[in-house]
Design an enzyme around this catalytic site. Structure first.
Site, short mmCIF file in Angstrom:
data_model
loop_
_atom_site.label_atom_id
_atom_site.label_comp_id
_atom_site.label_asym_id
_atom_site.label_seq_id
_atom_site.Cartn_x
_atom_site.Cartn_y
_atom_site.Cartn_z
N LYS A 259 0.83 -1.22 0.00
CA LYS A 259 0.00 0.00 0.00
C LYS A 259 0.86 1.26 0.00
CE LYS A 259 -2.35 -1.04 3.82
NZ LYS A 259 -1.74 -2.35 4.17
N ARG B 140 -9.50 0.94 9.31
CA ARG B 140 -9.20 -0.45 9.63
C ARG B 140 -10.31 -1.09 10.46
NH1 ARG B 140 -3.19 0.32 9.23
NH2 ARG B 140 -2.14 -1.67 9.50
N ARG C 44 11.49 -6.57 4.66
CA ARG C 44 11.44 -5.12 4.91
C ARG C 44 12.04 -4.80 6.28
NH1 ARG C 44 5.50 -2.49 4.78
NH2 ARG C 44 5.29 -3.43 6.83
N ARG D 249 11.61 -0.98 11.76
CA ARG D 249 10.33 -1.15 12.46
C ARG D 249 10.37 -2.42 13.29
NH1 ARG D 249 5.27 -0.29 8.43
NH2 ARG D 249 4.30 -1.41 10.17
N ARG E 293 -0.64 -9.31 13.21
CA ARG E 293 -1.15 -8.22 12.37
C ARG E 293 -2.04 -8.78 11.25
NH1 ARG E 293 4.41 -5.57 11.00
NH2 ARG E 293 3.24 -4.21 9.61
P1 AMP Z 1 0.86 0.16 9.12
O1 AMP Z 1 2.07 1.01 8.90
O2 AMP Z 1 -0.34 0.65 8.36
O3 AMP Z 1 1.11 -1.31 8.89
O4 AMP Z 1 0.47 0.31 10.67
C1 AMP Z 1 1.37 -0.08 11.70
C2 AMP Z 1 0.63 -0.16 13.01
O5 AMP Z 1 0.07 1.13 13.33
C3 AMP Z 1 -0.57 -1.10 13.03
O6 AMP Z 1 -0.18 -2.45 13.29
C4 AMP Z 1 -1.40 -0.50 14.17
O7 AMP Z 1 -0.86 -0.83 15.44
C5 AMP Z 1 -1.20 0.99 13.95
N1 AMP Z 1 -2.22 1.55 13.03
C6 AMP Z 1 -2.02 2.09 11.80
N2 AMP Z 1 -3.16 2.50 11.25
C7 AMP Z 1 -4.14 2.21 12.15
C8 AMP Z 1 -5.56 2.34 12.15
N3 AMP Z 1 -6.21 2.88 11.10
N4 AMP Z 1 -6.22 1.95 13.26
C9 AMP Z 1 -5.58 1.42 14.31
N5 AMP Z 1 -4.27 1.21 14.37
C10 AMP Z 1 -3.53 1.60 13.29
#
Ligand code: AMP
Length: 191
Positions: A14, A89, A128, A134, A146
């Site tokens: 994404k 989400r 990654r 991260r 996740r």
């Molecule tokens: P991402 O970079 O989108 O994979 O997000 C990394 C982490 O950030 C996720 O595993 C969640 O802990 C948190 N996170 C990101 N976006 C959201 C969202 N829309 N709602 C809740 N937690 C989020």
């Protein structure tokens, strides 16, 4: 105004595709994951709150996430449209987003999901993790958590927009350019 939700499991590409789509369609990119990481990097109260959830692969509570998202949208009155990456989400997040955008007379145009199988995702994220810095990318059990959270809490968002006739999916495997071509063809074909 085009407002897109770029959807799909963690590691489906994404962020990579959103960066290319914002240039192509002249949109503003909002990634809630990036926003949380920025807040964490600056040790803000919001970042500290998000940190424990992110480290475990859990979702940050809706109230926190929705408030942050609204602030970010409000900071871009000039935007010709947005790409939402990693948001919504949950169903409450989708409802809040629709309310916000309907108030701006600029509803979601489409949700586009990148389809990638579970094992490919795990391998991609571990790869990654070697360079992303991260912590949630380095632990296979957190990665699998996740993916589980995506399936249980996030996939209903696809159906939520499907009921509005707005959900689409494309294969998220192949080269970055191949996937980008699939996305642009789909988005340009939206009426
Ligand atoms: P991402 O970079 O989108 O994979 O997000 C990394 C982490 O950030 C996720 O595993 C969640 O802990 C948190 N996170 C990101 N976006 C959201 C969202 N829309 N709602 C809740 N937690 C989020």
């Amino acid at each position: 105004m085009i407002n897109l939700i770029l959807f799909g499991p963690p590691g489906s590409g994404k962020g990579t595709q959103a960066a290319k789509l914002v240039d192509h369609f002249n949109l503003v990119h909002i990634s809630t994951g990036d926003l949380f990481r920025y807040e964490m990097g600056n040790n803000t109260p919001l970042g500290l709150e998000a940190k424990s959830y992110m480290a475990k692969g859990q979702l940050v509570p809706d109230s926190v996430t929705i408030g942050m998202l609204k602030n970010k949208v409000d900071q871009h009155p000039e935007a010709q449209g947005f790409i939402f990456d990693g948001f919504p989400r949950t169903i409450p997040q989708a409802e809040a987003l629709d309310q916000l955008l309907n108030g701006m007379k600029a509803p979601i145009t489409a949700l586009v999901k990148l389809d990638v199988g579970d094992e490919e995702i795990v391998q991609r994220i571990l790869g990654r993790g070697a360079t992303s810095g991260r912590t949630d990318d380095n632990d296979e059990s957190v990665i699998r958590k996740r993916i589980d959270v995506y399936k249980s809490e996030t996939t209903p968002v696809y159906d939520f927009y499907d009921e509005q006739g707005k959900s689409h999916s494309v294969s998220g495997t192949g080269t970055i350019e191949e996937i980008f071509d699939r996305l642009t063809t789909l988005i340009e074909g939206l009426s």
